[in-house]
Design a protein around this motif. Sequence first.
Motif, PDB file in Angstrom:
ATOM      1  N   GLY A 146      44.894  17.461  61.979  1.00 18.13           N
ATOM      2  CA  GLY A 146      44.191  16.517  62.828  1.00 18.13           C
ATOM      3  C   GLY A 146      44.539  16.731  64.295  1.00 18.13           C
ATOM      4  O   GLY A 146      45.486  17.438  64.630  1.00 18.13           O
ATOM      5  N   TRP A 147      43.748  16.076  65.194  1.00 19.51           N
ATOM      6  CA  TRP A 147      43.922  16.285  66.630  1.00 19.51           C
ATOM      7  C   TRP A 147      45.343  15.969  67.097  1.00 19.51           C
ATOM      8  O   TRP A 147      46.006  16.811  67.703  1.00 19.51           O
ATOM      9  N   GLY A 148      45.791  14.749  66.861  1.00 17.30           N
ATOM     10  CA  GLY A 148      47.081  14.300  67.405  1.00 17.30           C
ATOM     11  C   GLY A 148      48.261  15.109  66.919  1.00 17.30           C
ATOM     12  O   GLY A 148      48.984  15.723  67.725  1.00 17.30           O
ATOM     13  N   PRO A 149      48.510  15.109  65.594  1.00 12.29           N
ATOM     14  CA  PRO A 149      49.658  15.879  65.092  1.00 12.29           C
ATOM     15  C   PRO A 149      49.553  17.368  65.412  1.00 12.29           C
ATOM     16  O   PRO A 149      50.565  18.014  65.697  1.00 12.29           O
ATOM     17  N   PHE A 315      39.450  14.503  62.588  1.00  6.65           N
ATOM     18  CA  PHE A 315      40.416  13.439  62.330  1.00  6.65           C
ATOM     19  C   PHE A 315      41.422  13.367  63.481  1.00  6.65           C
ATOM     20  O   PHE A 315      41.913  14.394  63.950  1.00  6.65           O
ATOM     21  N   GLY A 316      41.728  12.142  63.900  1.00  9.11           N
ATOM     22  CA  GLY A 316      42.733  11.964  64.936  1.00  9.11           C
ATOM     23  C   GLY A 316      44.133  12.156  64.403  1.00  9.11           C
ATOM     24  O   GLY A 316      45.012  12.660  65.089  1.00  9.11           O
ATOM     25  N   GLY A 317      44.332  11.739  63.144  1.00 12.99           N
ATOM     26  CA  GLY A 317      45.616  11.918  62.469  1.00 12.99           C
ATOM     27  C   GLY A 317      45.471  12.862  61.297  1.00 12.99           C
ATOM     28  O   GLY A 317      44.528  13.660  61.248  1.00 12.99           O
ATOM     29  N   LEU A 318      46.381  12.788  60.344  1.00  7.83           N
ATOM     30  CA  LEU A 318      46.308  13.653  59.176  1.00  7.83           C
ATOM     31  C   LEU A 318      45.020  13.382  58.401  1.00  7.83           C
ATOM     32  O   LEU A 318      44.695  12.226  58.120  1.00  7.83           O
ATOM     33  N   PRO A 319      44.250  14.413  58.058  1.00  4.91           N
ATOM     34  CA  PRO A 319      42.960  14.206  57.386  1.00  4.91           C
ATOM     35  C   PRO A 319      43.078  13.679  55.964  1.00  4.91           C
ATOM     36  O   PRO A 319      42.157  13.053  55.458  1.00  4.91           O
ATOM     37  N   LEU A 376      41.631  24.319  69.360  1.00  2.00           N
ATOM     38  CA  LEU A 376      40.901  23.065  69.545  1.00  2.00           C
ATOM     39  C   LEU A 376      39.397  23.304  69.592  1.00  2.00           C
ATOM     40  O   LEU A 376      38.605  22.500  69.084  1.00  2.00           O
ATOM     41  N   TYR A 377      39.013  24.394  70.216  1.00  2.00           N
ATOM     42  CA  TYR A 377      37.593  24.745  70.311  1.00  2.00           C
ATOM     43  C   TYR A 377      37.006  24.997  68.926  1.00  2.00           C
ATOM     44  O   TYR A 377      35.936  24.481  68.583  1.00  2.00           O
ATOM     45  N   VAL A 378      37.697  25.796  68.120  1.00  2.00           N
ATOM     46  CA  VAL A 378      37.215  26.107  66.763  1.00  2.00           C
ATOM     47  C   VAL A 378      37.138  24.839  65.917  1.00  2.00           C
ATOM     48  O   VAL A 378      36.146  24.596  65.218  1.00  2.00           O
ATOM     49  N   TYR A 379      38.177  24.007  65.990  1.00  2.00           N
ATOM     50  CA  TYR A 379      38.175  22.776  65.201  1.00  2.00           C
ATOM     51  C   TYR A 379      37.062  21.831  65.644  1.00  2.00           C
ATOM     52  O   TYR A 379      36.446  21.139  64.826  1.00  2.00           O
ATOM     53  N   HIS A 380      36.764  21.804  66.939  1.00  2.00           N
ATOM     54  CA  HIS A 380      35.695  20.933  67.440  1.00  2.00           C
ATOM     55  C   HIS A 380      34.348  21.312  66.826  1.00  2.00           C
ATOM     56  O   HIS A 380      33.567  20.434  66.431  1.00  2.00           O
TER      57      HIS A 380
END
Length: 589
Positions: A146-149, A315-319, A376-380
């Motif tokens: 996820g984004w945050g972790p 997901f902002g946290g763990l998916p 981050l780009y790929v995940y977006h």
Amino acid sequence: MATDMETPPGYTLADEKAVVTAPSTYIKPQARKMYDSAVTFEEYHHYALKTRALEQEYVSPKLRWRQIITRSRDSVEDVNVAEHENVPDHTEINFAKRNNRIEITDEEWSNASRAYRTASWGASFYLITTDILGPYGVGFAMGTLGWGPGIALYTVFGFFAGYSGYLIWHTFIGLDSYEFPCRNYGDLAFRTWGTTARYTTNIIQALALLLILGQVVIQYGQNISQVSQFKLCYAVCPLLFIVVGFFLTQIRTLKAYGLVANFAVWLNLLVIFISMGVIAHSPPNYGLIFGSSGGVVDPPSVTPVDGVFPPIRHFGGLPAPNLVGNINGLLSGVLAYAGAQLFVEFLAEMRRPNDFLKAMWGAQFFIYSVYLIYGLYVYHFQGQYSYQISYQGISSYGWQTACNMVSLIAALIAAGLYGNIGIKVFYNNVLMELFSAPPLITKQGKILYAIIVPIWWVIAYVIAAAIPDYFGFVAVISASCLLNLTYTLPPFLALGYDMQLRAIEADEGFDPNTGVVHRNATQFKRWTRGFFRGGPIRVGANIWHVIYFFASLAMSGLGMYAAVEGLIEAFASNQVNSFSCKSPLDVSG
């Protein structure tokens, strides 16, 4: 890790405040065994200070392509060697044999070591950034965390990888010299903690380099398989990669490798830019969903319903509450910063090791920036469909092939570097020490190195090919070897170095005229004195290094648990290994 706390041979302790003296007959550095436990910390440090003072007089060498290609020497090198030009050249003598070492003078011995040091800090920068195998898996790691972790852990791992690099440099600078050169990671362990630590470090490093080489062979065997659209027998694909690698690994010196390492950096950046453009304008490669981040931590999120794939999610946290999948995703981040295990080898071939920090911090910042922005780009754009190797998750075959071929060339360079260092670790610590093999700078050593290269590559391939789960294989390497080499060992070595250095009293130390080492206490008392000396900041640093060491060790244990659990699951399913003609990327049935 065990330590050697016993008194070195030839020393006596009468009581708690006894004066420790060396044998009356002084043994010169060139007459010593290769790994002589009778050589004290004080002697290593004395010669290290002497060498650092000499190096300050040298002009820092430059990395120039023309000189490397033509094998000519520029004016900087002429200045560096001018004062030693009348000293006989002994580079063809086998110094692994003690009798040959005894017959030469102190200056000849120093010059033999000096001849090995030719690399500039620019070459080291390119060599560190060549270890840029990890960016293609960052999007996948983000999908498991996820984004945050994901952002937090990549930032933390990146900073501490740089800090560990600083600790390695700090220890190397205080122990390496022309008289007693440090050639590899195990040498630092030997001079700070003893023989057992050296053997343990060398085993971990050699295993890591062998397994990483195998991992690269398998990864880019998949490249070739995908480019051939699975028409070529998969077992042949890694072999094609290996054959080319045989020739590239024949480059022995890291100074020469700096040229091709520079080329590899730009090739990797090209793949990153191409894949970023394509990913933004095309859907994910749905044919590889079970190797995606969603397939690892939350399979329903990538499973089609009535032929329709779920939409891309973030997901902002763990998916998902999947401990094994989350930790294994995290371990792919460890692979991103695995270059620290090679830093001693880079330092050992630098003309001015004090310049290394410029290369190291610059390379770490470059790697961190590229990795994180790209991930981050790929995940977006791909979310839970982010594949383990990002450019293979491109749905367009043409662009997929372009990225595969360009990255293939860059990977050959990186694999050649791992092969180069791995063989040197094996050569210096096994062949030279146990079998008195000639140094690599001699003609016989160069021939022996050339013979070992294909054998090393084949062994790496066989080990890696037997494991069917590529993602699980990366997790095993990261948890068992890379995490310890990058995060566990540096604070351990720095702690041993700092304690022994600060334990030296004003009336103690090494006398170069007589070879006598003066000590005023037992070994245990001296180490205790060194740990608590230096003021609050220094003592606090020692305590921090203890915490850092055990925290990294705990993370390694947790990672091994997750990696083994993942492999058990992989072996339980019907997966193919690399000895099969069917490609693991071919999901057509």
